[in-house]
Design a protein around this motif. Structure first.
Motif, PDB file in Angstrom:
ATOM      1  N   ALA A 101       0.819  -1.216   0.000  1.00  0.00           N
ATOM      2  CA  ALA A 101       0.000   0.000   0.000  1.00  0.00           C
ATOM      3  C   ALA A 101       0.851   1.264   0.000  1.00  0.00           C
ATOM      4  O   ALA A 101       0.523   2.240  -0.690  1.00  0.00           O
ATOM      5  CB  ALA A 101      -0.936  -0.008   1.209  1.00  0.00           C
ATOM      6  N   TYR A 102       1.940   1.257   0.761  1.00  0.00           N
ATOM      7  CA  TYR A 102       2.736   2.482   0.864  1.00  0.00           C
ATOM      8  C   TYR A 102       3.360   2.903  -0.468  1.00  0.00           C
ATOM      9  O   TYR A 102       3.213   4.068  -0.878  1.00  0.00           O
ATOM     10  CB  TYR A 102       3.810   2.330   1.938  1.00  0.00           C
ATOM     11  CG  TYR A 102       4.804   3.463   1.930  1.00  0.00           C
ATOM     12  CD1 TYR A 102       4.410   4.756   2.258  1.00  0.00           C
ATOM     13  CD2 TYR A 102       6.133   3.253   1.557  1.00  0.00           C
ATOM     14  CE1 TYR A 102       5.311   5.809   2.226  1.00  0.00           C
ATOM     15  CE2 TYR A 102       7.034   4.296   1.525  1.00  0.00           C
ATOM     16  CZ  TYR A 102       6.622   5.570   1.857  1.00  0.00           C
ATOM     17  OH  TYR A 102       7.512   6.611   1.810  1.00  0.00           O
ATOM     18  N   PRO A 103       4.058   2.026  -1.201  1.00  0.00           N
ATOM     19  CA  PRO A 103       4.611   2.465  -2.494  1.00  0.00           C
ATOM     20  C   PRO A 103       3.534   2.938  -3.472  1.00  0.00           C
ATOM     21  O   PRO A 103       3.751   3.901  -4.212  1.00  0.00           O
ATOM     22  CB  PRO A 103       5.316   1.206  -3.025  1.00  0.00           C
ATOM     23  CG  PRO A 103       5.580   0.379  -1.822  1.00  0.00           C
ATOM     24  CD  PRO A 103       4.442   0.636  -0.897  1.00  0.00           C
ATOM     25  N   LEU A 104       2.378   2.263  -3.452  1.00  0.00           N
ATOM     26  CA  LEU A 104       1.313   2.652  -4.373  1.00  0.00           C
ATOM     27  C   LEU A 104       0.645   3.966  -3.974  1.00  0.00           C
ATOM     28  O   LEU A 104      -0.111   4.543  -4.764  1.00  0.00           O
ATOM     29  CB  LEU A 104       0.255   1.543  -4.446  1.00  0.00           C
ATOM     30  CG  LEU A 104       0.730   0.212  -5.046  1.00  0.00           C
ATOM     31  CD1 LEU A 104      -0.396  -0.807  -5.040  1.00  0.00           C
ATOM     32  CD2 LEU A 104       1.255   0.412  -6.464  1.00  0.00           C
ATOM     33  N   SER A 105       0.925   4.440  -2.773  1.00  0.00           N
ATOM     34  CA  SER A 105       0.367   5.725  -2.340  1.00  0.00           C
ATOM     35  C   SER A 105       1.256   6.902  -2.725  1.00  0.00           C
ATOM     36  O   SER A 105       0.829   8.053  -2.646  1.00  0.00           O
ATOM     37  CB  SER A 105       0.168   5.722  -0.818  1.00  0.00           C
ATOM     38  OG  SER A 105       1.422   5.732  -0.149  1.00  0.00           O
ATOM     39  N   ARG A 106       2.492   6.615  -3.132  1.00  0.00           N
ATOM     40  CA  ARG A 106       3.432   7.674  -3.497  1.00  0.00           C
ATOM     41  C   ARG A 106       3.206   8.123  -4.939  1.00  0.00           C
ATOM     42  O   ARG A 106       3.282   7.316  -5.873  1.00  0.00           O
ATOM     43  CB  ARG A 106       4.883   7.201  -3.334  1.00  0.00           C
ATOM     44  CG  ARG A 106       5.263   6.720  -1.949  1.00  0.00           C
ATOM     45  CD  ARG A 106       4.975   7.733  -0.880  1.00  0.00           C
ATOM     46  NE  ARG A 106       5.513   9.055  -1.206  1.00  0.00           N
ATOM     47  CZ  ARG A 106       5.171  10.153  -0.561  1.00  0.00           C
ATOM     48  NH1 ARG A 106       4.279  10.103   0.410  1.00  0.00           N
ATOM     49  NH2 ARG A 106       5.713  11.303  -0.904  1.00  0.00           N
ATOM     50  N   LYS A 107       2.923   9.401  -5.123  1.00  0.00           N
ATOM     51  CA  LYS A 107       2.626   9.931  -6.452  1.00  0.00           C
ATOM     52  C   LYS A 107       3.842   9.905  -7.368  1.00  0.00           C
ATOM     53  O   LYS A 107       3.708   9.844  -8.589  1.00  0.00           O
ATOM     54  CB  LYS A 107       2.092  11.356  -6.324  1.00  0.00           C
ATOM     55  CG  LYS A 107       0.774  11.447  -5.564  1.00  0.00           C
ATOM     56  CD  LYS A 107       0.304  12.879  -5.425  1.00  0.00           C
ATOM     57  CE  LYS A 107      -1.001  12.945  -4.637  1.00  0.00           C
ATOM     58  NZ  LYS A 107      -1.472  14.342  -4.459  1.00  0.00           N
ATOM     59  N   GLY A 113       0.531   3.163 -11.293  1.00  0.00           N
ATOM     60  CA  GLY A 113      -0.687   2.975 -12.076  1.00  0.00           C
ATOM     61  C   GLY A 113      -0.777   1.564 -12.636  1.00  0.00           C
ATOM     62  O   GLY A 113      -1.813   0.899 -12.531  1.00  0.00           O
ATOM     63  N   PHE A 114       0.327   1.103 -13.220  1.00  0.00           N
ATOM     64  CA  PHE A 114       0.349  -0.245 -13.791  1.00  0.00           C
ATOM     65  C   PHE A 114       0.191  -1.303 -12.703  1.00  0.00           C
ATOM     66  O   PHE A 114      -0.577  -2.259 -12.856  1.00  0.00           O
ATOM     67  CB  PHE A 114       1.661  -0.466 -14.547  1.00  0.00           C
ATOM     68  CG  PHE A 114       1.889  -1.898 -14.943  1.00  0.00           C
ATOM     69  CD1 PHE A 114       1.200  -2.451 -16.009  1.00  0.00           C
ATOM     70  CD2 PHE A 114       2.779  -2.691 -14.234  1.00  0.00           C
ATOM     71  CE1 PHE A 114       1.402  -3.782 -16.370  1.00  0.00           C
ATOM     72  CE2 PHE A 114       2.988  -4.013 -14.586  1.00  0.00           C
ATOM     73  CZ  PHE A 114       2.296  -4.561 -15.657  1.00  0.00           C
ATOM     74  N   LEU A 115       0.914  -1.132 -11.596  1.00  0.00           N
ATOM     75  CA  LEU A 115       0.845  -2.123 -10.520  1.00  0.00           C
ATOM     76  C   LEU A 115      -0.530  -2.129  -9.856  1.00  0.00           C
ATOM     77  O   LEU A 115      -1.029  -3.190  -9.467  1.00  0.00           O
ATOM     78  CB  LEU A 115       1.939  -1.844  -9.485  1.00  0.00           C
ATOM     79  CG  LEU A 115       3.371  -2.102  -9.953  1.00  0.00           C
ATOM     80  CD1 LEU A 115       4.369  -1.738  -8.857  1.00  0.00           C
ATOM     81  CD2 LEU A 115       3.556  -3.564 -10.352  1.00  0.00           C
ATOM     82  N   VAL A 120      -5.653  -4.963  -9.041  1.00  0.00           N
ATOM     83  CA  VAL A 120      -7.110  -4.958  -9.200  1.00  0.00           C
ATOM     84  C   VAL A 120      -7.556  -6.082 -10.132  1.00  0.00           C
ATOM     85  O   VAL A 120      -8.619  -6.684  -9.936  1.00  0.00           O
ATOM     86  CB  VAL A 120      -7.587  -3.589  -9.726  1.00  0.00           C
ATOM     87  CG1 VAL A 120      -9.070  -3.630 -10.090  1.00  0.00           C
ATOM     88  CG2 VAL A 120      -7.332  -2.505  -8.684  1.00  0.00           C
ATOM     89  N   PHE A 121      -6.751  -6.385 -11.126  1.00  0.00           N
ATOM     90  CA  PHE A 121      -7.072  -7.466 -12.068  1.00  0.00           C
ATOM     91  C   PHE A 121      -7.289  -8.787 -11.334  1.00  0.00           C
ATOM     92  O   PHE A 121      -8.166  -9.577 -11.694  1.00  0.00           O
ATOM     93  CB  PHE A 121      -5.941  -7.601 -13.092  1.00  0.00           C
ATOM     94  CG  PHE A 121      -6.202  -8.649 -14.141  1.00  0.00           C
ATOM     95  CD1 PHE A 121      -6.955  -8.357 -15.265  1.00  0.00           C
ATOM     96  CD2 PHE A 121      -5.697  -9.937 -13.993  1.00  0.00           C
ATOM     97  CE1 PHE A 121      -7.200  -9.321 -16.234  1.00  0.00           C
ATOM     98  CE2 PHE A 121      -5.937 -10.911 -14.953  1.00  0.00           C
ATOM     99  CZ  PHE A 121      -6.690 -10.605 -16.077  1.00  0.00           C
TER     100      PHE A 121
END
Length: 299
Positions: A101-107, A113-115, A120-121
């Motif tokens: 969650a933390y890396p995916l929260s960093r803009k 976006g890809f990850l 979600v897939f």
């Protein structure tokens, strides 16, 4: 004296309010009564249970059911196994969820976006039961405790909730300030993000904990040894095998007695198995609504 707001409501509002309270009360009763009945039946005399005498309160209270539960070695073993799967599995879930969650929260993370789409897939499409079983078998996890822990190491839904919480709650200024102080990203995660994420971690602990505690299907797929079975699987066996075969017992009174003890054991086991979750819930209740609302916010 403050006047009641109900007095100044319009007729339509009064009707809606009364109907709303009546409806919610009915739902509350429908949910509460089975719980009260199970608890009352677990403390009642076996004959009172099968004869239908138990309605709301225990009839001829007894602890026979609970004595039988704690004298059953399979149930005790199941309890121990369930606690192992609960604590080890939930700890792994929280670690994996935070690390994703933390890396995916960093803009500034270009691949987020890809990850995110990749994660979600997996919510909509999976390899299926048979390929997953083959994978677990090839990894050598069959009939091991790891089979109950590793395959469900993270929930994508919970990861998205955690990511959204971090994005909406922890300001970017903290990250910039930590960078000026020479703080590494991993150190920032440990020293800043995780302490500020205690509310969402409490919610995820409840989500993951309840899921781990109630999981029986995973054990049915991957575990054949009785010594590794969780409590839920043993409960399932008790519920399925709770009917007494009358063809094997000639005496009607003996049949009634066996059926009564079987039902009493069933209710007592349900109560005992529900206690850990019931004891956990009050500690995270204040965070639960907040966590649910976080999940409804678009990240």
């Amino acid at each position: 004296m403050k006047k009641s707001k109900f007095r100044y409501m319009s007729a339509g509002d009064k009707t809606f309010t009364v109907a709303n309270y009546v409806f919610l009360t009915l739902i509350f009763v429908v949910i509460l009564y089975p719980l009260i009945y199970v608890v009352s039946a677990s403390f009642s005399d076996p004959q009172a249970v099968i004869s239908g005498e138990v309605v709301l309160f225990p009839v001829r209270p007894t602890l026979k059911g609970y004595k039988a539960v704690f004298q059953n070695k399979k149930i005790i073993t199941g309890f121990i196994n369930s606690f192992i799967y609960l604590f080890a599995g939930t700890a792994l879930n929280l670690v994996m969820t935070m690390l994703c969650a933390y890396p995916l929260s960093r803009k500034e993370f270009k691949a987020r976006g890809f990850l995110s789409l990749f994660f979600v897939f997996t919510m909509y499409f999976s390899g299926g039961m048979v390929p997953t079983y083959i994978l677990v078998n090839k990894l050598g996890l069959l009939n091991t405790r790891a089979a109950m822990i590793i395959p469900s190491a993270m929930s994508t839904y919970n990861m998205i909730i955690c990511r959204t919480y971090i994005m909406n709650t922890i300001p970017d200024e903290l990250y910039e300030a930590s960078q000026l102080d020479g703080c590494t990203p991993f150190r920032y995660l440990l020293s800043v993000v995780m302490p500020l994420s205690k509310p969402i971690m409490a919610v995820l602990t409840l989500y993951y904990g309840v899921s781990r505690w109630n999981d029986y299907f995973t054990a049915m797929l991957y575990l054949n040894k009785d010594k590794l079975q969780p409590l839920t699987t043993i409960m399932r066996e008790i519920l399925i095998m709770s009917k007494v075969d009358m063809t094997k017992v000639a005496d009607a009174s003996a049949v009634s007695k066996l059926q009564g003890m079987s039902d009493l054991l069933k209710y007592s086991t349900i109560v005992v198995a529900s206690l850990p979750v019931m004891l956990l819930y009050p500690f995270v209740q204040k965070y639960l609504v907040k966590g649910v609302m976080i999940g409804s916010v678009k990240g």
